[in-house]
Scaffold this motif. Structure first.
Motif, PDB file in Angstrom:
ATOM      1  N   ALA A  27      54.879  -9.357 -50.933  1.00 56.70           N
ATOM      2  CA  ALA A  27      56.005  -8.435 -50.831  1.00 56.70           C
ATOM      3  C   ALA A  27      55.777  -7.253 -51.765  1.00 56.70           C
ATOM      4  O   ALA A  27      55.232  -7.409 -52.859  1.00 56.70           O
ATOM      5  N   LEU A  28      56.199  -6.092 -51.312  1.00 62.28           N
ATOM      6  CA  LEU A  28      56.109  -4.892 -52.133  1.00 62.28           C
ATOM      7  C   LEU A  28      57.515  -4.483 -52.548  1.00 62.28           C
ATOM      8  O   LEU A  28      58.477  -4.717 -51.815  1.00 62.28           O
ATOM      9  N   PRO A  38      56.005   0.599 -46.527  1.00 66.29           N
ATOM     10  CA  PRO A  38      55.996  -0.812 -46.112  1.00 66.29           C
ATOM     11  C   PRO A  38      56.599  -1.722 -47.178  1.00 66.29           C
ATOM     12  O   PRO A  38      56.557  -1.417 -48.370  1.00 66.29           O
ATOM     13  N   LEU A  39      57.159  -2.838 -46.720  1.00 65.71           N
ATOM     14  CA  LEU A  39      57.755  -3.824 -47.625  1.00 65.71           C
ATOM     15  C   LEU A  39      56.850  -5.029 -47.822  1.00 65.71           C
ATOM     16  O   LEU A  39      57.123  -5.883 -48.662  1.00 65.71           O
ATOM     17  N   GLU A  40      55.779  -5.118 -47.031  1.00 63.70           N
ATOM     18  CA  GLU A  40      54.811  -6.203 -47.155  1.00 63.70           C
ATOM     19  C   GLU A  40      53.411  -5.650 -47.006  1.00 63.70           C
ATOM     20  O   GLU A  40      53.205  -4.631 -46.361  1.00 63.70           O
ATOM     21  N   GLU A  41      52.469  -6.381 -47.587  1.00 61.63           N
ATOM     22  CA  GLU A  41      51.055  -6.075 -47.426  1.00 61.63           C
ATOM     23  C   GLU A  41      50.384  -7.347 -46.936  1.00 61.63           C
ATOM     24  O   GLU A  41      50.740  -8.441 -47.379  1.00 61.63           O
ATOM     25  N   HIS A  42      49.416  -7.224 -46.015  1.00 58.92           N
ATOM     26  CA  HIS A  42      48.738  -8.391 -45.450  1.00 58.92           C
ATOM     27  C   HIS A  42      47.232  -8.227 -45.581  1.00 58.92           C
ATOM     28  O   HIS A  42      46.707  -7.135 -45.407  1.00 58.92           O
TER      29      HIS A  42
END
Length: 61
Positions: A27-28, A38-42
């Motif tokens: 989570a960011l 973005p709220l997530e990084e993958h």
């Protein structure tokens, strides 16, 4: 909005066959100055594998 920034490359780097896939997610923090951020990084890690077993993990929480 959300979604991938661009199409993914061919993940079958060693050609046809079985692969293992490991996905890392984090989570960011919310950036109030950039509501489109973005709220997530993958991170996807793909490597050849022999197992045909499927494992599904649910998120912690």
């Amino acid at each position: 909005g959300g979604g991938a920034a661009r199409p993914l490359p061919d993940l079958a780097v060693a050609g046809p066959g079985h692969y293992r896939l490991r996905i890392h997610t984090r989570a960011l923090p919310w950036d109030e100055n950039d509501p489109e951020a973005p709220l997530e990084e993958h991170l996807l890690v793909v490597y050849p594998g022999r197992s045909t077993d499927k494992v599904v993990h649910r998120p912690r929480g």
